[in-house]
Design a protein around this motif. Structure first.
Motif, PDB file in Angstrom:
ATOM      1  N   GLN A  52       0.833  -1.208   0.000  1.00 41.97           N
ATOM      2  CA  GLN A  52       0.000   0.000   0.000  1.00 41.97           C
ATOM      3  C   GLN A  52       0.866   1.256   0.000  1.00 41.97           C
ATOM      4  OE1 GLN A  52      -2.219  -1.091   3.491  1.00 41.97           O
ATOM      5  NE2 GLN A  52      -4.095  -1.414   2.311  1.00 41.97           N
ATOM      6  N   LEU A  53       1.861   1.245   0.881  1.00 42.38           N
ATOM      7  CA  LEU A  53       2.772   2.394   0.938  1.00 42.38           C
ATOM      8  C   LEU A  53       3.484   2.588  -0.388  1.00 42.38           C
ATOM      9  CD1 LEU A  53       4.288   4.577   2.649  1.00 42.38           C
ATOM     10  CD2 LEU A  53       6.028   2.838   3.058  1.00 42.38           C
ATOM     11  N   ARG A  54       3.952   1.497  -0.900  1.00 42.10           N
ATOM     12  CA  ARG A  54       4.687   1.519  -2.157  1.00 42.10           C
ATOM     13  C   ARG A  54       3.836   2.129  -3.279  1.00 42.10           C
ATOM     14  NH1 ARG A  54      10.158   0.006  -3.258  1.00 42.10           N
ATOM     15  NH2 ARG A  54      10.198   0.034  -5.505  1.00 42.10           N
ATOM     16  N   HIS A  55       2.601   1.711  -3.320  1.00 46.08           N
ATOM     17  CA  HIS A  55       1.700   2.279  -4.326  1.00 46.08           C
ATOM     18  C   HIS A  55       1.513   3.772  -4.109  1.00 46.08           C
ATOM     19  CE1 HIS A  55      -1.827   2.909  -6.897  1.00 46.08           C
ATOM     20  NE2 HIS A  55      -2.349   3.544  -5.875  1.00 46.08           N
ATOM     21  N   GLN A  56       1.163   4.110  -2.887  1.00 46.08           N
ATOM     22  CA  GLN A  56       0.896   5.501  -2.538  1.00 46.08           C
ATOM     23  C   GLN A  56       2.053   6.414  -2.945  1.00 46.08           C
ATOM     24  OE1 GLN A  56       1.160   6.669   1.525  1.00 46.08           O
ATOM     25  NE2 GLN A  56      -0.898   7.559   1.559  1.00 46.08           N
ATOM     26  N   ARG A  57       3.243   6.066  -2.536  1.00 51.35           N
ATOM     27  CA  ARG A  57       4.429   6.870  -2.826  1.00 51.35           C
ATOM     28  C   ARG A  57       4.598   7.085  -4.329  1.00 51.35           C
ATOM     29  NH1 ARG A  57       8.443   5.910   1.543  1.00 51.35           N
ATOM     30  NH2 ARG A  57       7.355   6.924   3.251  1.00 51.35           N
ATOM     31  N   TRP A  58       4.566   5.980  -5.037  1.00 51.56           N
ATOM     32  CA  TRP A  58       4.835   6.051  -6.465  1.00 51.56           C
ATOM     33  C   TRP A  58       3.713   6.793  -7.188  1.00 51.56           C
ATOM     34  CZ3 TRP A  58       2.109   3.985 -10.603  1.00 51.56           C
ATOM     35  CH2 TRP A  58       2.715   4.185 -11.842  1.00 51.56           C
ATOM     36  N   TRP A  59       2.516   6.536  -6.760  1.00 55.87           N
ATOM     37  CA  TRP A  59       1.361   7.135  -7.416  1.00 55.87           C
ATOM     38  C   TRP A  59       1.407   8.667  -7.327  1.00 55.87           C
ATOM     39  CZ3 TRP A  59      -2.183   5.114 -10.575  1.00 55.87           C
ATOM     40  CH2 TRP A  59      -3.327   5.854 -10.847  1.00 55.87           C
ATOM     41  N   GLU A  60       1.765   9.162  -6.168  1.00 53.80           N
ATOM     42  CA  GLU A  60       1.839  10.617  -5.995  1.00 53.80           C
ATOM     43  C   GLU A  60       2.902  11.243  -6.893  1.00 53.80           C
ATOM     44  OE1 GLU A  60       2.418  11.165  -1.840  1.00 53.80           O
ATOM     45  OE2 GLU A  60       0.320  10.689  -1.349  1.00 53.80           O
ATOM     46  N   ARG A  61       4.067  10.637  -6.875  1.00 56.25           N
ATOM     47  CA  ARG A  61       5.142  11.172  -7.717  1.00 56.25           C
ATOM     48  C   ARG A  61       4.760  11.135  -9.185  1.00 56.25           C
ATOM     49  NH1 ARG A  61      10.349   8.745  -4.800  1.00 56.25           N
ATOM     50  NH2 ARG A  61       8.961   6.973  -4.890  1.00 56.25           N
ATOM     51  N   MET A  62       4.144  10.048  -9.575  1.00 51.77           N
ATOM     52  CA  MET A  62       3.763   9.873 -10.971  1.00 51.77           C
ATOM     53  C   MET A  62       2.699  10.895 -11.362  1.00 51.77           C
ATOM     54  SD  MET A  62       1.125   8.451 -12.821  1.00 51.77           S
ATOM     55  CE  MET A  62       0.404   7.153 -11.810  1.00 51.77           C
ATOM     56  N   GLN A  63       1.711  11.074 -10.512  1.00 54.62           N
ATOM     57  CA  GLN A  63       0.656  12.046 -10.768  1.00 54.62           C
ATOM     58  C   GLN A  63       1.248  13.435 -11.009  1.00 54.62           C
ATOM     59  OE1 GLN A  63      -2.569  11.636 -11.286  1.00 54.62           O
ATOM     60  NE2 GLN A  63      -3.627  10.900  -9.451  1.00 54.62           N
ATOM     61  N   ARG A  64       2.204  13.790 -10.166  1.00 47.23           N
ATOM     62  CA  ARG A  64       2.837  15.090 -10.295  1.00 47.23           C
ATOM     63  C   ARG A  64       3.489  15.229 -11.675  1.00 47.23           C
ATOM     64  NH1 ARG A  64       6.508  15.163  -5.814  1.00 47.23           N
ATOM     65  NH2 ARG A  64       4.730  14.252  -4.692  1.00 47.23           N
ATOM     66  N   ARG A  65       4.199  14.209 -12.062  1.00 45.88           N
ATOM     67  CA  ARG A  65       4.851  14.242 -13.374  1.00 45.88           C
ATOM     68  C   ARG A  65       3.837  14.365 -14.503  1.00 45.88           C
ATOM     69  NH1 ARG A  65      10.191  13.227 -13.108  1.00 45.88           N
ATOM     70  NH2 ARG A  65      10.908  12.008 -11.333  1.00 45.88           N
ATOM     71  N   VAL A  66       2.787  13.608 -14.402  1.00 44.12           N
ATOM     72  CA  VAL A  66       1.778  13.611 -15.457  1.00 44.12           C
ATOM     73  C   VAL A  66       1.109  14.976 -15.565  1.00 44.12           C
ATOM     74  CG1 VAL A  66      -0.494  12.699 -16.084  1.00 44.12           C
ATOM     75  CG2 VAL A  66       1.329  11.135 -15.416  1.00 44.12           C
ATOM     76  N   ASN A  67       0.791  15.565 -14.411  1.00 43.19           N
ATOM     77  CA  ASN A  67       0.088  16.851 -14.427  1.00 43.19           C
ATOM     78  C   ASN A  67       0.972  18.003 -14.905  1.00 43.19           C
ATOM     79  OD1 ASN A  67      -2.312  15.717 -13.522  1.00 43.19           O
ATOM     80  ND2 ASN A  67      -1.740  15.954 -11.373  1.00 43.19           N
ATOM     81  N   GLN A  68       2.251  17.892 -14.601  1.00 39.18           N
ATOM     82  CA  GLN A  68       3.144  18.984 -14.974  1.00 39.18           C
ATOM     83  C   GLN A  68       3.848  18.750 -16.303  1.00 39.18           C
ATOM     84  OE1 GLN A  68       5.844  19.191 -11.703  1.00 39.18           O
ATOM     85  NE2 GLN A  68       4.326  19.979 -10.246  1.00 39.18           N
ATOM     86  N   ALA A  69       3.469  17.694 -16.983  1.00 46.41           N
ATOM     87  CA  ALA A  69       4.185  17.351 -18.206  1.00 46.41           C
ATOM     88  C   ALA A  69       3.973  18.408 -19.288  1.00 46.41           C
ATOM     89  CB  ALA A  69       3.733  15.992 -18.717  1.00 46.41           C
ATOM     90  N   PRO A  70       5.064  18.903 -19.871  1.00 44.66           N
ATOM     91  CA  PRO A  70       4.929  19.835 -20.978  1.00 44.66           C
ATOM     92  C   PRO A  70       4.460  19.106 -22.240  1.00 44.66           C
ATOM     93  CG  PRO A  70       7.230  19.346 -20.590  1.00 44.66           C
ATOM     94  CD  PRO A  70       6.458  18.617 -19.543  1.00 44.66           C
ATOM     95  N   GLY A  71       4.901  17.870 -22.389  1.00 46.12           N
ATOM     96  CA  GLY A  71       4.535  17.111 -23.586  1.00 46.12           C
ATOM     97  C   GLY A  71       3.410  16.132 -23.304  1.00 46.12           C
ATOM     98  N   SER A  72       3.587  14.930 -23.816  1.00 43.93           N
ATOM     99  CA  SER A  72       2.556  13.918 -23.664  1.00 43.93           C
ATOM    100  C   SER A  72       2.480  13.400 -22.229  1.00 43.93           C
ATOM    101  CB  SER A  72       2.852  12.742 -24.603  1.00 43.93           C
ATOM    102  OG  SER A  72       2.217  11.567 -24.144  1.00 43.93           O
TER     103      SER A  72
END
Lengths: 208, 208
Positions: free
Chosen positions: A71-91
């Motif tokens: 659960q922790l592992r998911h949570q951690r990664w999911w947050e970081r990934m979300q940030r990248r996706v939302n701030q992505a200049p490209g795709s």
DNA sequence: GACCAAGTTCACAGATCTGTGAGATCGGAG
DNA sequence: CTCCGATCTCACAGATCTGTGAACTTGGTC
């Protein structure tokens, strides 16, 4: 964007006492690097400066701890990934992809969830966490594809394809210990996203 | 067609005594279904009607047995798959793919090699068997692609793509316990083989 | 000052783990 | 007959595994 129902499941146990946090932190590291069965609770307790008693008081059993670990592992990664996706200049799709390569540990043992699934029996309490995690990724991919093109399209099919490439790349990373197959996959995805353009392409893809 | 050098490695230990064969047979089943660490040598010995002494006399250690298990596993699957590929009326690539779904156990725990990789440390003696197995599959895919189209092409890149889809599908099968993602992957491959035709236009593909 | 949750101490139960030592048995090959 | 490889018997070493029982300490809160 948020996997509505499932995330309640995937959040780490409600309030985590300071000791429990340390245990989980250490367990997360040891489980990932050493495997689930290979790491004993004695080691985890000792390494986190806590007695075994506390560990069992907080997590109930080793299986409970394993569940919390994922659960922790998911949570951690999911947050970081979300940030990248939302701030992505490209795709955003490629941003999601890159999260797999950019947010990797130096000790690279591949995907924690794939590895866990290989070790745990079918009825283990952590199995649903594993499935929910993969499900969340696939759903997000589908959603992102739907958003970036016409609403009626083969988003689901394309999402599955990208998902499979991703899983293949991660599983191979666990075997090779390096990224090169995952990188290969990225090129495929780039190509794929070009071949199925937003909607600017030749005419509208109302399609059959 | 044969992975020349590596196959010597991947063959099961030279001559296997009757007892050793039974041990390996049982171990193969138990390891696959239960995982490597979760299954003890006592169980294996008992289940195969053999004393632990014999097990250690034949295989040296549990790690040695694990290595032999993966070698056997590769050998068995490889032969069946080769047969399918050679006798395929349609695309040999698809025949290879189908070998993954048709030659699966009822108790489906996904890919034995992926699972093993998740459990074994980096320096385990069976690691090279795992890598050689995956390598052999990728090489065969490349070879088949090279043969079915013009000699100068992006065979390697396409082979990697199919390989990733395959690995993704297998890893997902270990998580879901069913085939549906792997089937999704097959459709992608079918599509892929159509989009990159032999060297003529539409028509020269015997097709499945 | 009473209460409480968090954590410590430490011994212990009971199982299971991998691996070994030394000698007996048994069938086939020379 | 003799030798040999394969296997069995069986006890045992020594570590490690998950999990528990019962009583004590400590820091904060009402």
């Amino acid at each position: 964007m948020e996997p509505t129902e499932e995330l309640a499941d995937l959040l780490s146990p409600p309030t985590l006492t300071p000791g429990a946090r340390r245990i989980l932190e250490v367990a997360s590291d040891l489980f990932y690097r050493g495997g689930l069965h290979a790491v004993g609770v004695d080691t985890i307790a000792a390494e986190s400066g806590v007695t075994k008693r506390t560990l069992y008081d907080r997590f109930g059993s080793k299986d409970g701890l394993i569940r919390a670990y994922l659960q922790l592992r998911h949570q951690r990664w999911w947050e970081r990934m979300q940030r990248r996706v939302n701030q992505a200049p490209g795709s955003p799709i490629l941003a999601l992809w890159d999260s797999y390569t950019l947010d990797a540990e130096p000790s690279d043992r591949g995907c924690a969830f794939i590895n866990a699934a290989g070790e745990l029996p079918e009825d283990h309490p952590a199995r649903d966490v594993i499935r929910a995690h993969k499900r969340a990724v696939l759903d997000l991919l589908t959603e992102l594809l739907r958003r970036s093109r016409g609403p009626v399209d083969d988003a689901e099919s394309t999402a599955r394809q990208i998902f499979l490439l991703l899983e293949g790349g991660m599983s191979q990373r666990g075997i090779d210990g390096d990224d090169h197959m995952l990188r290969s996959g990225r090129e495929v995805v780039e190509h794929l996203l070009d071949l199925t353009p937003p909607e600017a392409g030749p005419g509208s893809r109302a399609d059959s």
